[in-house]
Every structure is written in C-alpha cells, then in structure tokens.
Design a protein around this motif. Sequence first.
Motif, PDB file in Angstrom:
ATOM      1  N   LYS A  50       0.830  -1.205   0.000  1.00 53.54           N
ATOM      2  CA  LYS A  50       0.000   0.000   0.000  1.00 53.54           C
ATOM      3  C   LYS A  50       0.868   1.259   0.000  1.00 53.54           C
ATOM      4  O   LYS A  50       0.585   2.220  -0.709  1.00 53.54           O
ATOM      5  N   GLN A  51       1.915   1.242   0.818  1.00 47.19           N
ATOM      6  CA  GLN A  51       2.804   2.398   0.902  1.00 47.19           C
ATOM      7  C   GLN A  51       3.515   2.617  -0.430  1.00 47.19           C
ATOM      8  O   GLN A  51       3.629   3.747  -0.895  1.00 47.19           O
ATOM      9  N   SER A  52       3.957   1.557  -1.059  1.00 49.12           N
ATOM     10  CA  SER A  52       4.645   1.655  -2.343  1.00 49.12           C
ATOM     11  C   SER A  52       3.709   2.178  -3.433  1.00 49.12           C
ATOM     12  O   SER A  52       4.086   3.047  -4.224  1.00 49.12           O
ATOM     13  N   VAL A  53       2.496   1.656  -3.474  1.00 49.21           N
ATOM     14  CA  VAL A  53       1.516   2.089  -4.467  1.00 49.21           C
ATOM     15  C   VAL A  53       1.176   3.565  -4.260  1.00 49.21           C
ATOM     16  O   VAL A  53       1.113   4.337  -5.219  1.00 49.21           O
ATOM     17  N   TYR A  54       0.969   3.967  -3.019  1.00 49.28           N
ATOM     18  CA  TYR A  54       0.669   5.368  -2.716  1.00 49.28           C
ATOM     19  C   TYR A  54       1.834   6.262  -3.155  1.00 49.28           C
ATOM     20  O   TYR A  54       1.636   7.285  -3.810  1.00 49.28           O
ATOM     21  N   HIS A  55       3.043   5.847  -2.804  1.00 46.58           N
ATOM     22  CA  HIS A  55       4.234   6.625  -3.150  1.00 46.58           C
ATOM     23  C   HIS A  55       4.374   6.765  -4.670  1.00 46.58           C
ATOM     24  O   HIS A  55       4.655   7.854  -5.173  1.00 46.58           O
ATOM     25  N   ASN A  56       4.183   5.674  -5.412  1.00 47.40           N
ATOM     26  CA  ASN A  56       4.304   5.715  -6.871  1.00 47.40           C
ATOM     27  C   ASN A  56       3.254   6.630  -7.488  1.00 47.40           C
ATOM     28  O   ASN A  56       3.544   7.370  -8.433  1.00 47.40           O
ATOM     29  N   THR A  57       2.035   6.585  -6.959  1.00 50.70           N
ATOM     30  CA  THR A  57       0.974   7.452  -7.473  1.00 50.70           C
ATOM     31  C   THR A  57       1.293   8.915  -7.185  1.00 50.70           C
ATOM     32  O   THR A  57       1.160   9.767  -8.064  1.00 50.70           O
ATOM     33  N   LEU A  58       1.728   9.196  -5.972  1.00 48.87           N
ATOM     34  CA  LEU A  58       2.089  10.567  -5.607  1.00 48.87           C
ATOM     35  C   LEU A  58       3.232  11.075  -6.490  1.00 48.87           C
ATOM     36  O   LEU A  58       3.186  12.198  -6.993  1.00 48.87           O
ATOM     37  N   LEU A  59       4.222  10.246  -6.715  1.00 46.13           N
ATOM     38  CA  LEU A  59       5.356  10.616  -7.559  1.00 46.13           C
ATOM     39  C   LEU A  59       4.906  10.916  -8.990  1.00 46.13           C
ATOM     40  O   LEU A  59       5.344  11.896  -9.601  1.00 46.13           O
ATOM     41  N   MET A  60       4.006  10.091  -9.508  1.00 42.29           N
ATOM     42  CA  MET A  60       3.521  10.336 -10.854  1.00 42.29           C
ATOM     43  C   MET A  60       2.721  11.635 -10.927  1.00 42.29           C
ATOM     44  O   MET A  60       2.880  12.421 -11.857  1.00 42.29           O
ATOM     45  N   LEU A  61       1.880  11.886  -9.931  1.00 45.73           N
ATOM     46  CA  LEU A  61       1.107  13.127  -9.920  1.00 45.73           C
ATOM     47  C   LEU A  61       2.017  14.348  -9.800  1.00 45.73           C
ATOM     48  O   LEU A  61       1.785  15.369 -10.455  1.00 45.73           O
ATOM     49  N   GLN A  62       3.045  14.246  -8.992  1.00 45.23           N
ATOM     50  CA  GLN A  62       3.976  15.363  -8.829  1.00 45.23           C
ATOM     51  C   GLN A  62       4.712  15.680 -10.130  1.00 45.23           C
ATOM     52  O   GLN A  62       5.138  16.807 -10.345  1.00 45.23           O
ATOM     53  N   ASN A  63       4.860  14.690 -10.988  1.00 52.51           N
ATOM     54  CA  ASN A  63       5.564  14.885 -12.270  1.00 52.51           C
ATOM     55  C   ASN A  63       4.611  14.993 -13.452  1.00 52.51           C
ATOM     56  O   ASN A  63       5.054  15.006 -14.595  1.00 52.51           O
ATOM     57  N   TYR A  64       3.328  15.090 -13.187  1.00 59.55           N
ATOM     58  CA  TYR A  64       2.313  15.107 -14.254  1.00 59.55           C
ATOM     59  C   TYR A  64       2.594  16.218 -15.282  1.00 59.55           C
ATOM     60  O   TYR A  64       2.604  15.967 -16.479  1.00 59.55           O
ATOM     61  N   ARG A  65       2.813  17.424 -14.807  1.00 60.79           N
ATOM     62  CA  ARG A  65       3.049  18.555 -15.718  1.00 60.79           C
ATOM     63  C   ARG A  65       4.285  18.322 -16.586  1.00 60.79           C
ATOM     64  O   ARG A  65       4.287  18.621 -17.782  1.00 60.79           O
ATOM     65  N   ASN A  66       5.351  17.799 -15.986  1.00 62.93           N
ATOM     66  CA  ASN A  66       6.572  17.528 -16.745  1.00 62.93           C
ATOM     67  C   ASN A  66       6.356  16.435 -17.791  1.00 62.93           C
ATOM     68  O   ASN A  66       6.905  16.506 -18.891  1.00 62.93           O
ATOM     69  N   ILE A  67       5.558  15.432 -17.449  1.00 63.50           N
ATOM     70  CA  ILE A  67       5.281  14.356 -18.392  1.00 63.50           C
ATOM     71  C   ILE A  67       4.495  14.895 -19.585  1.00 63.50           C
ATOM     72  O   ILE A  67       4.818  14.587 -20.738  1.00 63.50           O
TER      73      ILE A  67
END
Length: 187
Positions: A50-67
Amino acid sequence: MSMSNNTYEREESMLSSRSEGFLEMLINRGVIGRNEVSDDILKKAVGNKKQSVYHNTLLMLQNYRNIVWMLECFPNHIAEELDMPLQELDRLLKVVDEEVDFGNKKLESRLKSMQRTKMLLDQCNEALTVLRKKPGNGEKLYRLIYETYVNPENLNRDEVLAELAISSRLYYRLRQQAINIISIRLW
C-alpha cells in the motif's frame, strides 16, 4: 495383476504418512521452511505494498506537468534530430519508420519509452475521470488533485486552499483519500 481398491488405498495412505513425516523432519532440521505465513508477515507485506503504491501514485502526480510537457515536445525533438520539419508530418513519420526498420535502436527505444509514458498518462487521466465520478465528494477530490498537480498554472498549496475554500487539515485528508483512489485504479 491388478490391485484391489482397498490395497491401493492402504498403499496411498502409507506413502502419504511417510511423505508427511519426511517433510516434517526436513522442516525441523531447517532444510526447508514452512509454507505457513504468519499474520504479522502478511500484514507487513500488505502495508508495504500500500505504501509503495501510494508513493508511486504521488510521484507520478507530482511529475504530471513535466510528463505532459515532455510528450508535447517529443515530436519536435524527433523532427530536429532527423533534420526534418514537423510540418511535413507524413514524410517525418515515413522517415521514422525507415530509421526503425534500418535498426536505429536508439530511436526505437525512445519511441517505445514515449509510448509507455503516453499509456501511463492515459491511465492516469482515466483514473482522474473515475475519481471525479465518485459518489459524494468525487468532484471535490478531483478539483483538489487537478489544482494541485494537473492545472498548468501550478498553484502553491495556499492558493489551492483558497481556490477550494478548505482548511489545510482537510486538504491533506482529502488528498490522501484521492491519491488512494487513484492508486487503486492505476496499480
């Protein structure tokens, strides 16, 4: 010569008990481990996931604009690299296909990478759509994620709080809820 069912069942039972005894001996000597998983180990594994999935989702959202920016720039970058104007898109695509056919592994790898990135971005957008449709507070959760991570304007936290008219404490509680929902859809 055929065995009767009774004899066969006795032989099978005897072999089964010998096998169980042999396995027990190997387990007791530490040669093999038990297949049983304790509740603590299982709970820890689920928590880590759960922690890993949450972290990966947060990381992707934080980089959304750059992507999004990277995907927008990619066709121009490829056009420059192949020394072809992007306005001639059909010709550019033909040259890209020829380069890949001739074994340009670097270009092929970059194209595959961009394809995977685009697919992940599409999945994220789909997860945001599902979040928005959540009964109850879906629209509020969506707006929070949109204003925080997706909006091209890149507002700071205080501006997001003012835009949504919520407290800092509620912001973090709703953000966690929204990211959990998105992560379920993504991973």
